[in-house]
Motif scaffolding. Structure first.
Motif, mmCIF file in Angstrom:
data_model
loop_
_atom_site.group_PDB
_atom_site.id
_atom_site.type_symbol
_atom_site.label_atom_id
_atom_site.label_comp_id
_atom_site.label_asym_id
_atom_site.label_seq_id
_atom_site.Cartn_x
_atom_site.Cartn_y
_atom_site.Cartn_z
ATOM 1 N N ALA A 282 29.552 47.569 47.597
ATOM 2 C CA ALA A 282 30.192 46.283 47.327
ATOM 3 C C ALA A 282 31.306 46.435 46.292
ATOM 4 O O ALA A 282 32.335 45.758 46.368
ATOM 5 N N SER A 283 31.121 47.356 45.340
ATOM 6 C CA SER A 283 32.136 47.561 44.307
ATOM 7 C C SER A 283 33.402 48.203 44.867
ATOM 8 O O SER A 283 34.436 48.229 44.196
ATOM 9 N N TYR A 284 33.322 48.712 46.106
ATOM 10 C CA TYR A 284 34.497 49.269 46.782
ATOM 11 C C TYR A 284 35.053 48.312 47.839
ATOM 12 O O TYR A 284 35.872 48.703 48.668
ATOM 13 N N GLY A 285 34.611 47.064 47.801
ATOM 14 C CA GLY A 285 35.216 46.048 48.642
ATOM 15 C C GLY A 285 34.572 45.815 49.987
ATOM 16 O O GLY A 285 35.127 45.096 50.823
ATOM 17 N N PHE A 286 33.397 46.387 50.236
ATOM 18 C CA PHE A 286 32.707 46.151 51.494
ATOM 19 C C PHE A 286 31.743 44.973 51.361
ATOM 20 O O PHE A 286 31.108 44.799 50.309
ATOM 21 N N ALA A 287 31.601 44.189 52.414
ATOM 22 C CA ALA A 287 30.467 43.268 52.501
ATOM 23 C C ALA A 287 29.245 44.101 52.871
ATOM 24 O O ALA A 287 29.340 45.019 53.699
ATOM 25 N N VAL A 288 28.109 43.842 52.251
ATOM 26 C CA VAL A 288 26.935 44.697 52.441
ATOM 27 C C VAL A 288 25.700 43.844 52.726
ATOM 28 O O VAL A 288 25.444 42.854 52.024
ATOM 29 N N ILE A 289 24.958 44.236 53.736
ATOM 30 C CA ILE A 289 23.648 43.642 54.033
ATOM 31 C C ILE A 289 22.590 44.686 53.705
ATOM 32 O O ILE A 289 22.666 45.828 54.166
ATOM 33 N N LEU A 290 21.618 44.303 52.896
ATOM 34 C CA LEU A 290 20.470 45.162 52.582
ATOM 35 C C LEU A 290 19.227 44.461 53.105
ATOM 36 O O LEU A 290 18.858 43.392 52.615
ATOM 37 N N THR A 291 18.597 45.042 54.110
ATOM 38 C CA THR A 291 17.502 44.343 54.778
ATOM 39 C C THR A 291 16.341 45.282 55.077
ATOM 40 O O THR A 291 16.447 46.514 54.899
ATOM 41 N N VAL A 292 15.243 44.719 55.514
ATOM 42 C CA VAL A 292 14.077 45.470 55.964
ATOM 43 C C VAL A 292 13.570 44.843 57.256
ATOM 44 O O VAL A 292 13.892 43.693 57.559
ATOM 45 N N SER A 293 12.782 45.604 57.989
ATOM 46 C CA SER A 293 12.115 45.073 59.177
ATOM 47 C C SER A 293 10.675 44.763 58.784
ATOM 48 O O SER A 293 9.897 45.677 58.474
#
Length: 558
Positions: A282-293
């Motif tokens: 995220a600090s490099y400008g990406f949108a990020v999803i952190l998830t689990v199943s």
């Protein structure tokens, strides 16, 4: 005879140098019943072909307490070094503090039963009689004994028959096979490192070019973190996830959209151990999803403990793992307040994924859109001496109906698979069909997903142009996951599973992820220079060596 003695001693020294390994092995043989046995073991019988040596459990106990050698133990001591005897004395009473509830539930899973059957090949209740159920009872009784706990000596004391038989001939064969496997792994790891060095020398860095920024250091972007729950595709459960949205800057506002990256942890894991990677990207400008199943995450372990689940990973999780990512993407596409934060758009059709372990399987399944390889999996799961612990997980997939499943998602445009488990459940048939950029990262000392069978050889199956193999030396299966306050494992176990320098491994993954997705999601050619054998060779630390390859022939690793 000297060869056999040296072989046993070598294996013994390897185990006693790793008390947590012993803990895991002993811990894995617990079960649910804690009824008192009608009798306890009095004699340990070591059988080799037609020869048999018997040692009294009482003599072992006296030796553990006083060092005094009696009977057959005294005779055997003449062929054992003083240091090995001292180690044996210690290991007899060394406790493995294992939660009895977790272990009792685990051994009723298919993975637990398979482990018991393997152990029962060597620990018998009589000549050629599997000791699988007796092993289970002894381990549970020893674990329930708060005074003495689960130790080797107490395990022998709690064994529910008067005699225990150790099949030394089978054991020696196993030790020999495992020894050959270890040596083969070391040789192939050395070959991969040498090939990376050769590729680095063949294409050296351009020393006249400007010095590259260190992508292991946090970027300059700030972000907002949101928490959501997306409905599964079948609407039977919800999938929790964090969404990190970078705050716009002038350069970002000029862009039409920003890409997204999904981070996907492994079996019975939580989001927190990979939180560092989400924040870094995220600090490099990406949108990020952190998830689990949910049905194969830490929540599933909790259900197992309280009796609400019967498997750590049910067969359906091999389908749910990739499909849960598709469900999350379906959900976020409908969040206009997020997609237009600060006037910027997130391009949900230009998505990358970083998956670890079981999450690595899902990452490769999503970009291959191939099918589960039921025939190959059935064949290997019937084999007795296939020394690949990841098969304890992969073989669970055979519980699925043999039919066609939709696993791929065209929105995923590139993938990094870290320590993935795919050798048979996806196999060459699936991986050879991948067209998008892929990086596979493996750890040389991975004991759950062995680096040769699960990462190095599968890398040779890839046929796409943009493919990378990254090898972490002296690292274990959990090297890239951070230890958190909610970690269920004892620190000693966590350290062994991670390897000697997990911080370096995590930093290498940070660098790889930023460069890989800048190049393959944003098409920024400035990051080509990072994704080379020469660059990784230049940053490789002596205490945590890392290698990157762009190609590898199967002939070099077979």
């Amino acid at each position: 005879m000297k060869y056999l003695k040296d072989l046993i001693s070598s294996a013994f020294r390897h185990l006693v140098r790793r008390p947590a390994t012993l803990m895991i092995l002993l811990g894995a043989i617990a079960s649910g019943s804690i009824a008192k046995p009608s009798e306890a073991a009095e004699t340990v019988n070591f059988r080799f072909s037609v020869f048999e040596v018997s040692i009294s459990v009482d003599d072992l106990e006296i030796f553990s307490k006083t060092g005094e050698l009696r009977g057959a133990l005294d005779m055997a001591s003449r062929y054992i070094s003083a240091s090995d005897l001292a180690n044996f004395q210690r290991i007899l009473t060394e406790r493995a503090d294992v939660p009895i509830t977790v272990l009792s539930r685990f051994l009723y899973t298919s993975q637990g039963e398979r482990m018991l059957d393997i152990l029962g090949e060597y620990i018998n209740t009589g000549p050629n009689l599997s000791g699988n159920r007796a092993i289970r009872a002894a381990a549970v009784l020893a674990t329930a004994d708060k005074q003495n706990g689960l130790s080797l000596l107490n395990f022998l004391r709690k064994f529910p028959t008067s005699d225990i038989y150790f099949d030394i001939q089978s054991g020696l064969q196993t030790v020999s096979e495992l020894s050959d496997l270890v040596q083969s792994t070391q040789k192939i790891v050395a070959t991969v490192n040498a090939e990376a060095s050769r590729q680095a020398l063949a294409n050296p860095q351009n020393t006249s070019a400007p010095q590259l920024a260190d992508l292991r250091i946090k970027g300059d972007r700030q972000w907002e973190r949101y928490s959501f729950n997306a409905p599964a595709l079948n609407s039977k459960y919800e999938i929790p996830f964090y969404l990190f949205v970078p705050k716009p800057n002038n350069a970002n506002l000029r862009a039409k959209s920003i890409p997204a990256i999904i981070i996907y942890p492994g079996l019975i894991s939580a989001r927190e151990p990979l939180l560092y990677l989400a924040e870094h990207l995220a600090s490099y400008g990406f949108a990020v999803i952190l998830t689990v199943s949910p049905n194969s995450s830490i929540d599933q372990l909790d259900k197992l403990i309280v009796g609400l689940a019967s498997e750590i990973a049910p067969p359906q999780s091999f389908v749910e793992r990739p499909q849960d990512i598709s469900a999350v993407l379906d959900y976020v596409e409908k969040l206009p307040s997020i997609n237009n934060t600060g006037g910027q758009d997130i391009n949900w059709n230009n998505v990358g994924i970083v998956g670890h372990s079981f999450g690595g399987y899902a990452a490769l399944a999503l970009v291959s859109d191939a099918q589960l390889q039921f025939a190959d999996l059935a064949k290997v799961c019937q084999a007795k001496n296939e020394w690949n612990p990841s098969l304890l997980l992969q073989c669970v997939a055979l519980g699925l109906p043999n039919q066609t499943y939709k696993l791929g998602d065209p929105r995923i445009k590139s993938a990094i698979a870290v320590s993935p488990v795919t050798s048979y459940v996806l196999g060459k048939a699936a991986l050879s069909k991948i067209k998008v950029p892929v990086a596979i990262m493996g750890s040389s000392d991975d004991t759950f997903a062995p680096v040769v069978s699960e990462q190095i050889i599968p890398f040779t199956w890839l046929t796409n142009e943009n493919r990378y193999l990254v090898l972490l030396n002296r690292a274990g299966h959990t090297a890239v996951t951070a230890i958190t306050s909610s970690d269920r494992l004892a620190p000693e176990v966590s350290n062994i599973l991670a390897g000697s320098n997990p911080i370096a491994s995590q930093n290498y993954l940070k660098l790889l992820s930023v460069a890989f997705f800048k190049k393959h999601l944003l098409q920024d050619s400035l990051y080509d220079r990072y994704l080379t054998p020469a660059y990784f060779d230049s940053i490789s630390a002596r205490s945590a060596q890392v290698s990157l390859l762009r190609s590898l022939s199967i002939d070099k690793v077979q």
